[in-house]
Design an enzyme around this catalytic site. Structure first.
Site, PDB file in Angstrom:
ATOM      1  N   GLU A  42       0.860  -1.196   0.000  1.00 36.34           N
ATOM      2  CA  GLU A  42       0.000   0.000   0.000  1.00 36.34           C
ATOM      3  C   GLU A  42       0.897   1.247   0.000  1.00 36.34           C
ATOM      4  O   GLU A  42       1.921   1.273   0.674  1.00 36.34           O
ATOM      5  CB  GLU A  42      -0.875  -0.029   1.265  1.00 36.34           C
ATOM      6  CG  GLU A  42      -1.921   1.061   1.319  1.00 36.34           C
ATOM      7  CD  GLU A  42      -2.817   0.934   2.568  1.00 36.34           C
ATOM      8  OE1 GLU A  42      -2.403   0.314   3.565  1.00 36.34           O
ATOM      9  OE2 GLU A  42      -3.939   1.482   2.530  1.00 36.34           O
ATOM     10  N   CYS A  64      -5.507  -3.482   2.629  1.00 37.90           N
ATOM     11  CA  CYS A  64      -5.182  -3.365   4.048  1.00 37.90           C
ATOM     12  C   CYS A  64      -6.382  -3.521   4.985  1.00 37.90           C
ATOM     13  O   CYS A  64      -6.805  -4.632   5.242  1.00 37.90           O
ATOM     14  CB  CYS A  64      -4.438  -2.044   4.286  1.00 37.90           C
ATOM     15  SG  CYS A  64      -3.432  -2.130   5.777  1.00 37.90           S
ATOM     16  N   LYS A  90      -9.868   1.331  -2.187  1.00 41.48           N
ATOM     17  CA  LYS A  90     -10.051   0.836  -0.810  1.00 41.48           C
ATOM     18  C   LYS A  90     -11.478   1.125  -0.352  1.00 41.48           C
ATOM     19  O   LYS A  90     -11.961   2.262  -0.453  1.00 41.48           O
ATOM     20  CB  LYS A  90      -9.031   1.525   0.100  1.00 41.48           C
ATOM     21  CG  LYS A  90      -8.949   0.958   1.508  1.00 41.48           C
ATOM     22  CD  LYS A  90      -7.792   1.631   2.250  1.00 41.48           C
ATOM     23  CE  LYS A  90      -7.499   0.999   3.585  1.00 41.48           C
ATOM     24  NZ  LYS A  90      -6.291   1.569   4.203  1.00 41.48           N
TER      25      LYS A  90
HETATM   26  N1  LIG Z   1      -3.419   0.951   6.274  1.00 40.89           N
HETATM   27  C1  LIG Z   1      -4.363   0.329   6.949  1.00 40.89           C
HETATM   28  O1  LIG Z   1      -5.490   0.204   6.504  1.00 40.89           O
HETATM   29  C2  LIG Z   1      -3.934  -0.235   8.264  1.00 40.89           C
HETATM   30  C3  LIG Z   1      -4.885  -1.253   8.863  1.00 40.89           C
HETATM   31  C4  LIG Z   1      -4.399  -1.723  10.194  1.00 40.89           C
HETATM   32  O2  LIG Z   1      -3.249  -1.534  10.558  1.00 40.89           O
HETATM   33  C5  LIG Z   1      -5.332  -2.421  11.078  1.00 40.89           C
HETATM   34  O3  LIG Z   1      -4.937  -2.741  12.217  1.00 40.89           O
HETATM   35  O4  LIG Z   1      -6.483  -2.672  10.674  1.00 40.89           O
END
Ligand SMILES: NC(=O)CCC(=O)C(=O)O
Length: 306
Positions: free
Chosen positions: A69, A181, A140
């Site tokens: 990402e 993510c 996202k």
């Molecule tokens: N960049 C993100 O979306 C981080 C997500 C993350 O760290 C989590 O714990 O959920």
């Protein structure tokens, strides 16, 4: 009436044939390269690193490469607004497309800022085939708005949420589901990808350190409950960055075993993806066929019990 029946039966037969053809389609095992790179403030420097990583992956026999990402600029408001660009018109799309074509390799770009207007962007991942064709774009869906142990992050101040699930339909690797993510925390997406015959789900990510245990567990759990190969690709850790990520990119197989795990440093890891093994697991424990969608709802419970 008879006509209707005939039409229905024809439609049904062609649906069944397609379904059987699709589900029994054979794929040759392939090699995936997960590129975990340290992100610089200079986009050009990042492009150079990405180029070298793609060339190295190709030399080492990879068929597809994946990045993390925010792989073309650091994860910060200023940097994201400065580097935002349109897709497919921007230079980053062109850069990845040329790279895929020149090296004859498929690329999952990781994410970069897609411009909506002067103040808002999307967090977007693009998938290119080995001719350089952009075959899918995922924005996202779930924005990372959290408050954990003095760690407050509010992605929605800058980023707009995507509105669609994304499956990249490929010749060589079948259907690939994409999440980004924080999307990993939402099992509904992965379930739908598996129901739509995805065998591989890729999450370009930059996971935070306080929840690193969740990263390890969620990658395994998504693999087990979808019986898919799951890839979590991150940038390398940079202790000086505003957002210090956990790194530890991974590939997990459909049994929940870790095929590849990098540490926090820069590196490229390789894993063999064999769908024959996936089919064996799906046959042994056929949870995807044993779903009871007819009962996964409480609304009708009172009526049913009468
Ligand atoms: N960049 C993100 O979306 C981080 C997500 C993350 O760290 C989590 O714990 O959920």
């Amino acid at each position: 009436m008879l006509l209707q029946k005939t039409n229905f039966s024809k439609k049904f037969t062609s649906f069944t044939k397609n379904f059987i053809r699709f589900t029994s389609q054979k794929f040759t095992p392939f090699k995936i390269a997960v590129c975990q790179l340290k992100i610089s403030h200079e986009k050009k420097e990042n492009f150079n690193k990405i180029k070298k990583a793609v060339e190295e992956s190709k030399k080492n026999g990879a068929d597809i490469t994946v990045f993390g990402e925010s792989c073309t600029c650091p994860f910060s408001r200023g940097s994201w607004l400065k580097n935002a660009e349109e897709i497919p018109r921007g230079e980053t799309t062109e850069f990845f497309s040329n790279l895929a074509k020149q090296n004859n390799i498929s690329i999952i770009s990781g994410t970069f800022p897609e411009k909506e207007d002067e103040k808002k962007v999307y967090n977007t991942c693009c998938v290119f085939d080995d001719n350089g064709k952009l075959i899918a774009k995922h924005r996202k869906l779930h924005l990372f708005d959290v408050d954990v142990k003095q760690f407050r992050y509010h992605e929605s101040d800058l980023i707009l949420p995507g509105q669609n699930l994304t499956i990249a339909n490929t010749q060589k690797f079948g259907k690939i589901g994409i999440g980004i993510c924080y999307d990993l925390r939402f099992p509904q997406i992965a379930q739908i990808y598996a129901q739509h015959q995805c065998k591989l789900i890729v999450y370009p990510s930059s996971w935070m350190r306080p929840t690193s245990k969740h990263w390890d567990l969620l990658l395994k759990v998504r693999a087990i409950d979808t019986q898919c190969f799951i890839v979590g690709a991150s940038p390398a850790r940079d202790e000086k960055a505003k957002f210090v990520c956990h790194a530890h990119s991974q590939v997990v197989d459909p049994w929940g075993l870790v095929l590849l795990e990098l540490d926090e440093k820069e590196g490229i890891g390789y894993a063999k993806i064999d769908y024959n093994y996936l089919e064996e697991i799906r046959q042994k424990i056929p949870v995807l066929n044993q779903k009871r969608d007819d009962v996964y709802c409480l609304e009708d419970l009172s009526k049913k019990q009468k």
